[in-house]
Design an enzyme around this catalytic site. Structure first.
Site, mmCIF file in Angstrom:
data_model
loop_
_atom_site.group_PDB
_atom_site.id
_atom_site.type_symbol
_atom_site.label_atom_id
_atom_site.label_comp_id
_atom_site.label_asym_id
_atom_site.label_seq_id
_atom_site.Cartn_x
_atom_site.Cartn_y
_atom_site.Cartn_z
ATOM 1 N N LYS A 35 69.071 58.260 -28.918
ATOM 2 C CA LYS A 35 67.913 59.159 -28.994
ATOM 3 C C LYS A 35 68.356 60.544 -29.467
ATOM 4 C CE LYS A 35 68.509 60.160 -24.067
ATOM 5 N NZ LYS A 35 68.052 59.782 -22.699
ATOM 6 N N ARG A 125 60.178 60.643 -12.517
ATOM 7 C CA ARG A 125 59.790 61.088 -13.851
ATOM 8 C C ARG A 125 58.910 59.962 -14.370
ATOM 9 N NH1 ARG A 125 64.812 62.450 -17.716
ATOM 10 N NH2 ARG A 125 64.692 60.195 -17.702
ATOM 11 N N TYR A 245 76.295 93.224 -32.663
ATOM 12 C CA TYR A 245 75.051 93.774 -32.104
ATOM 13 C C TYR A 245 75.307 94.399 -30.737
ATOM 14 C CZ TYR A 245 72.171 91.616 -35.704
ATOM 15 O OH TYR A 245 71.596 91.272 -36.899
ATOM 16 N N MET A 293 73.215 85.196 -35.571
ATOM 17 C CA MET A 293 72.570 83.979 -36.070
ATOM 18 C C MET A 293 73.472 83.187 -37.007
ATOM 19 S SD MET A 293 68.901 83.524 -38.012
ATOM 20 C CE MET A 293 67.963 84.371 -36.770
HETATM 21 C C1 LIG Z 1 69.193 59.212 -22.038
HETATM 22 C C2 LIG Z 1 69.127 58.007 -21.188
HETATM 23 C C3 LIG Z 1 70.277 57.244 -20.931
HETATM 24 C C4 LIG Z 1 71.666 57.668 -21.370
HETATM 25 O O1 LIG Z 1 72.133 58.698 -20.523
HETATM 26 P P1 LIG Z 1 73.619 59.312 -20.654
HETATM 27 O O2 LIG Z 1 73.727 60.202 -19.489
HETATM 28 O O3 LIG Z 1 73.642 60.066 -21.934
HETATM 29 O O4 LIG Z 1 74.546 58.159 -20.643
HETATM 30 C C5 LIG Z 1 70.119 56.066 -20.226
HETATM 31 N N1 LIG Z 1 68.904 55.675 -19.775
HETATM 32 C C6 LIG Z 1 67.778 56.404 -19.981
HETATM 33 C C7 LIG Z 1 66.468 55.926 -19.442
HETATM 34 C C8 LIG Z 1 67.857 57.605 -20.672
HETATM 35 O O5 LIG Z 1 66.756 58.331 -20.858
#
Ligand SMILES: *Cc1c(COP(=O)(O)O)cnc(C)c1O
Length: 360
Positions: A35, A125, A245, A293
């Protein structure tokens, strides 16, 4: 050669980290979590490098479609599921297996996908409560669902919440023969009893430790991302001159100041505290003054031989991203995900003769 910052993706490291997951969880299938553009590493190149995984997980339907468009044929699980009819239909069209976390999703569940049914074992969640979970599991039984939950505290190796979540989930799955999935990276490493049938590693595949205060290398992992930039100027400053800055840093001695072409516009955190390092000429140099930046400044007084054009590692194999995250008061997840779109992604691959070459 361009002076622009870039990230180098080490496909060999990704594969070595996948092998490490398999060694830790030898009986489980591996759902590689890609993801958020593979945690900023680049969705498609990462998925190609990790073709040895049993499937991929993304957060959103659009990310799954991007995998299919790139010709990835593996099972793909959409962790956030679908939210409306249009997304549900897209799951069906692209064979994306959705997570079911709400009874309202059921009327839209397409035919040719495998549902992953999510129990809320305590993170609160996404996920179903006990009664809804039981009901949906029995209703979708003919579809051979995968039963899943997500752990909230697996990175705290002495937190009893994890064992409690696993116990609750296990009790609820008793008597079903369906596959189960609970483990993120921290659970794969620290909670072997969580492994089940599918493990879901994200961060560790990229060579990064999920545990505060421990590096990926300590866990047998290799960083897959090197964030590199170039030194584009070197200035000689007399004692007392202020840099950047706000004039936040003042030279306490005659200083050779290096200017690096990378800043928060590239995803380098502005929040880094004094004594944060970059890697240049085979050793560390401190970042001084405020990160801006497009530029950041480093003290090269103790690096007399370094000239403009030198390569600078902001994080990578020589400078763990875990360390830079700690210096910025954040976690490594946010740094790798936060490398911005203007930074080129370059894949390094071992060629036939063993040399490394870029092939973007
Ligand atoms: C992002 C996610 C993972 C992976 O988590 P890591 O800590 O990056 O290994 C696994 N299961 C779900 C449901 C997630 O949202």
């Amino acid at each position: 050669m361009s002076a622009n910052p870039r990230i180098l993706l080490d496909a060999d490291a990704l594969r070595a980290n996948l092998a490490r997951v398999r060694a830790l969880a030898p009986r489980a299938k591996v759902l590689a979590v890609v993801k958020a553009d593979a945690y900023g590493h680049g969705l498609v190149p990462v998925a190609r490098a990790l073709a040895g995984a049993d499937g991929f997980a993304v957060a959103r339907v659009a990310e799954g479609i991007a995998l299919r468009r790139a010709g990835i044929g593996h099972p793909v699980v959409v962790l956030g599921g679908f939210f409306d009819r249009g997304e549900a239909e897209a799951c069906g069209r692209h064979r994306l297996d959705p997570v079911i976390h709400d009874p309202d999703q059921l009327p839209w569940l397409p035919e040719d996908v495998r549902p992953w049914i999510k129990f809320d074992s305590g993170m609160h969640r996404l996920g179903l409560g006990e009664a809804a979970f039981r009901k949906i599991v029995s209703r979708l039984a003919p579809r051979r669902p995968v039963l899943m939950t997500h752990l909230a505290c697996a990175d705290e190796t002495d937190n009893p919440a994890t064992a409690e979540q696993l116990r609750h989930f296990g009790r609820l799955c008793e008597g079903t023969a369906f596959e189960r999935s609970c483990a993120n990276s921290a659970a794969i490493l620290a909670w072997p009893q969580s492994h089940g049938d599918w493990v879901r590693p994200g961060l560790m595949l990229y060579g990064i430790s999920p545990f505060p205060g421990r590096s990926g290398a300590e866990l047998g992992l290799r960083p897959a991302m090197a964030f590199r930039a170039r030194l584009i100027a070197v200035r000689e400053l007399p004692t007392g001159e202020a840099v950047g800055y706000g004039g936040a840093w003042v030279a306490r001695r005659p200083t050779r100041l290096g200017v690096v072409a990378a800043g928060y516009g590239d995803g380098y955190p502005r929040e880094v505290q004094p004594e944060t390092s970059v890697w240049i000429g085979g050793r560390r140099a401190p970042v001084v003054g405020r990160v801006s930046m497009d530029l950041l400044t480093v003290d090269l007084t103790d690096h007399p031989g370094i000239a403009p054009g030198a390569e600078v590692e902001l994080w990578g194999p020589n400078l763990p991203v875990e360390e830079i995250a700690a210096c910025a008061g954040t976690i490594p997840y946010t740094l790798v995900c936060g490398v911005t779109a203007r930074v080129a992604r370059i894949e390094t691959e071992r060629s036939e003769d063993g040399a490394r070459q870029g092939c973007l």
